[in-house]
Motif scaffolding. Structure first.
Motif, short mmCIF file in Angstrom:
data_model
loop_
_atom_site.label_atom_id
_atom_site.label_comp_id
_atom_site.label_asym_id
_atom_site.label_seq_id
_atom_site.Cartn_x
_atom_site.Cartn_y
_atom_site.Cartn_z
N LEU A 42 0.83 -1.21 0.00
CA LEU A 42 0.00 0.00 0.00
C LEU A 42 0.86 1.25 0.00
CD1 LEU A 42 -3.20 0.59 2.06
CD2 LEU A 42 -1.40 2.31 2.09
N MET A 43 1.86 1.28 0.88
CA MET A 43 2.69 2.48 0.97
C MET A 43 3.55 2.66 -0.27
SD MET A 43 3.69 2.51 5.03
CE MET A 43 4.12 0.77 5.14
N SER A 44 4.01 1.54 -0.85
CA SER A 44 4.76 1.63 -2.10
C SER A 44 3.88 2.14 -3.23
CB SER A 44 5.32 0.25 -2.47
OG SER A 44 6.23 -0.22 -1.50
N ALA A 45 2.61 1.74 -3.22
CA ALA A 45 1.69 2.20 -4.25
C ALA A 45 1.46 3.70 -4.15
CB ALA A 45 0.36 1.45 -4.14
N ALA A 86 3.69 18.71 4.61
CA ALA A 86 3.08 19.12 5.87
C ALA A 86 1.74 18.41 6.09
CB ALA A 86 2.89 20.63 5.87
N LEU A 87 0.98 18.21 5.01
CA LEU A 87 -0.33 17.56 5.13
C LEU A 87 -0.21 16.08 5.47
CD1 LEU A 87 -2.28 19.21 2.16
CD2 LEU A 87 -2.70 19.52 4.62
N LEU A 88 0.96 15.47 5.22
CA LEU A 88 1.14 14.08 5.62
C LEU A 88 0.94 13.88 7.12
CD1 LEU A 88 4.24 12.94 3.49
CD2 LEU A 88 1.86 12.21 3.20
N SER A 89 1.16 14.94 7.88
CA SER A 89 1.00 14.83 9.33
C SER A 89 -0.45 14.57 9.73
CB SER A 89 1.48 16.12 10.01
OG SER A 89 0.67 17.22 9.64
N GLN A 90 -1.38 14.80 8.81
CA GLN A 90 -2.80 14.67 9.14
C GLN A 90 -3.42 13.38 8.62
OE1 GLN A 90 -4.03 17.13 11.18
NE2 GLN A 90 -1.88 17.77 11.06
N VAL A 91 -2.64 12.54 7.93
CA VAL A 91 -3.25 11.36 7.33
C VAL A 91 -3.61 10.34 8.40
CG1 VAL A 91 -1.99 11.68 5.16
CG2 VAL A 91 -1.04 10.19 6.92
N TRP A 95 -6.69 6.57 1.66
CA TRP A 95 -7.06 7.45 0.56
C TRP A 95 -6.45 8.83 0.72
CZ3 TRP A 95 -9.47 12.11 1.02
CH2 TRP A 95 -10.15 12.38 2.21
N GLN A 96 -6.25 9.26 1.97
CA GLN A 96 -5.62 10.56 2.20
C GLN A 96 -4.16 10.55 1.75
OE1 GLN A 96 -6.41 10.68 6.39
NE2 GLN A 96 -8.31 11.85 6.16
N GLY A 102 -0.48 11.80 -4.94
CA GLY A 102 -0.85 11.95 -6.35
C GLY A 102 -1.04 13.38 -6.80
N SER A 103 -1.13 14.31 -5.86
CA SER A 103 -1.36 15.72 -6.24
C SER A 103 -0.20 16.60 -5.80
CB SER A 103 -2.68 16.21 -5.65
OG SER A 103 -2.71 16.03 -4.23
#
Length: 401
Positions: A42-45, A86-91, A95-96, A102-103
Motif C-alpha cells: 500500500l505504501m509503495s503504491a 506538511a499535510l502528511l501529518s494529518q493522514v 485514501w488521504q 498523487g497531487s
C-alpha cells in the motif's frame, strides 16, 4: 556572481530540497506499519502514484518552462510540494495518503528535474555534462543530509511535528530557489534576442525518431531501480537487523557515492559523449544491483550500496545532455519531459511490485534480480543507439556541445 551561476545555485537548492525529502519518505514506512497497520504494498503504491504524477505532469512542466521560464513554474510547484509534506501529518486513512502523493507531492516532483536541468542546459551549451553534474550534487547532498536529520527529528519530536517542520522548511527553500532561476537570452550572431528560436529538432520531429523512443525505453528500464532501491533500502536494512539510524545511513552512502558518480560521469559525458557515458553507467549499476541481490551481511551491504550509489548519481546526470546531443535545445524541455515520463512509468511500477513481492515472499531477492535484468536490457538498448553526429536529427549545435 554571473547570472548563470546563480541559476546553478537555485537548481542545486531545488534538487537538495525535493530529493532530500523524497528520500526521507521511506523512513515513515515503519511508522505507518506500526500506527495504522498499512502494508508495504500500500505504501509503495502511494509513493509510486507520486512518481507517475511526476511523469505525466513533467511533460507539461517541460512545455511550460520552454514557454514561460523556470521562476513561476518552480515557485508554484515548490509551494505545493512543501504543503503536501506538511499535510502528511494529518493522514489517518489510505485514501488521504494517495490523494496527497498523487497531487501535491507529484506536482513538486514533476518540475525538479525537467525544469532545472533544461534551464541549466540552455545556459551552458559547451559544458552541459559537468554543469548538470554540479546541479545533481545538490541532490546528493540532500540524500546524504536530510534522511538522518529526518530520523533524528522523528525520534526527538514525533513523526507528525517532524513532517510539518520539513514541509514548512521546503516551502521557504523552494520559493527562494525559484526566484533566482532565470532563462537565458538566446544569442543570434552578436546580439541577444529572447524571441529567437534555439537550434535543434522540434518535438514533432523528435517524436518520429527511433532515438527518442529508445531513450524512453532505456529510462523506463533503469528508473525502476532508481525509484525502488532508495524507497525500500532503509526498511531492507532494518529487516537485516540495522537500527533505524543505521538504515538511514544507507541512504547517506547512496548520496555520498552518487556525488562521485555525478561529477565523474558529468565530465566524462562532455568528453566522450552521452551514449558511451550511458553504457558505462549501466555496467556499474548492474554490479551494484548484483551486490544488493547477493549480500545480506550489513557491512558488506554498505559496499554494494556505494557501488549502486555511484551509478544512481551518474544516471541522473547523463540523460539531459544526451537529449541535447541528439535533438538540440529547440524543444529540449518537451523532449526531456517525455523521456522522464516514460521513466516514471517504470518508477511507478517498480516500488509497487517490490512491495508486493516482499509481502508475499518475505524477501526482496526476486525484486532485486528483476531490477538487475532490466539494467542489462537498458545497456543493450543504449548500445543500439547511433552516434549523435550520425543520427538524422543531430544538429551542429548539439554535436558541438
Amino acid at each position: 556572481m554571473q547570472a548563470r551561476y546563480l541559476v546553478v545555485a537555485g537548481a542545486c537548492l531545488t534538487q537538495f530540497t525535493i530529493i532530500g525529502l523524497m528520500f526521507s519518505f521511506g523512513l515513515f514506512f515503519k511508522v505507518f506499519e506500526a500506527e495504522y497497520g498499512w502494508s508495504r504494498t500500500l505504501m509503495s503504491a502511494a509513493s509510486a502514484l507520486s512518481f507517475l504524477a511526476m511523469g505525466v505532469l513533467g511533460m507539461i512542466g517541460g512545455r511550460l518552462n520552454d514557454r514561460f521560464g523556470p521562476t513561476r513554474v518552480l515557485a508554484v510547484t515548490g509551494v505545493l510540494y512543501g504543503l503536501g509534506f506538511a499535510l502528511l501529518s494529518q493522514v489517518s486513512q489510505p485514501w488521504q495518503l494517495f490523494a496527497i502523493c498523487g497531487s501535491f507531492i507529484g506536482l513538486g516532483l514533476s518540475t525538479h528535474d525537467v525544469v532545472t536541468l533544461s534551464t541549466v542546459a540552455r545556459w551552458f551549451e559547451g559544458r552541459r555534462g559537468i554543469m548538470t553534474a554540479v546541479v545533481k550534487v545538490g541532490t546528493a547532498v540532500g540524500q546524504v543530509t536530510v534522511p538522518p536529520v529526518a530520523a533524528l527529528m522523528i525520534s526527538g519530536m514525533g513523526w507528525q511535528p517532524a513532517v510539518m517542520v520539513m514541509g514548512g522548511g521546503a516551502v521557504v527553500l523552494l520559493v527562494f530557489a525559484a526566484l533566482i532561476m532565470k532563462s537565458p537570452p538566446v544569442r543570434t550572431g552578436l546580439s541577444e534576442q529572447a524571441t529567437a528560436p534555439a537550434a535543434g529538432a522540434s518535438f514533432a520531429e523528435a517524436r518520429r525518431s527511433r532515438v527518442l523512443w529508445t531513450l524512453c525505453a532505456v529510462q523506463f528500464c533503469f528508473f525502476s531501480a532508481l525509484m525502488t532501491v532508495p524507497l525500500h533500502l532503509p526498511i531492507h536494512g532494518m529487516d537485516l537487523g540495522m537500527s533505524p539510524a543505521a538504515a538511514a545511513t544507507l541512504l547517506s552512502v547512496v548520496g555520498g557515492a552518487s556525488v562521485a558518480g555525478r561529477l565523474a560521469v558529468g565530465r566524462l559525458a562532455d568528453v566522450i559523449g552521452g551514449r558511451r557515458a550511458f553504457a558505462l553507467c549501466f555496467v556499474v549499476l548492474i554490479a551494484g544491483l548484483g551486490g544488493l541481490t547477493g549480500l545480506t551481511v550489513p557491512w558488506l551491504l554498505f559496499t554494494a550500496v556505494a557501488v549502486y550509489g555511484f551509478a544512481h548519481g551518474a544516471l541522473f546526470v547523463v540523460v539531459s545532455p544526451t537529449v541535447a546531443e541528439y535533438f538540440g535545445m529547440r524543444a529540449h524541455g518537451a523532449i526531456f519531459g517525455t523521456v522522464l515520463f516514460c521513466g516514471t512509468l517504470g518508477g511507478a511500477v517498480g516500488p509497487i511490485l517490490t512491495g508486493m513481492v516482499f509481502d508475499r515472499s518475505d524477501s526482496y531477492l526476486p525484486a532485486f534480480v528483476t531490477l538487475t535484468g532490466m539494467a542489462v536490457l537498458a545497456l543493450l538498448l543504449v548500445l543500439s543507439l547511433p552516434r549523435p553526429d550520425a543520427a538524422p536529427l543531430a544538429t551542429a549545435e548539439g554535436a558541438a556541445s
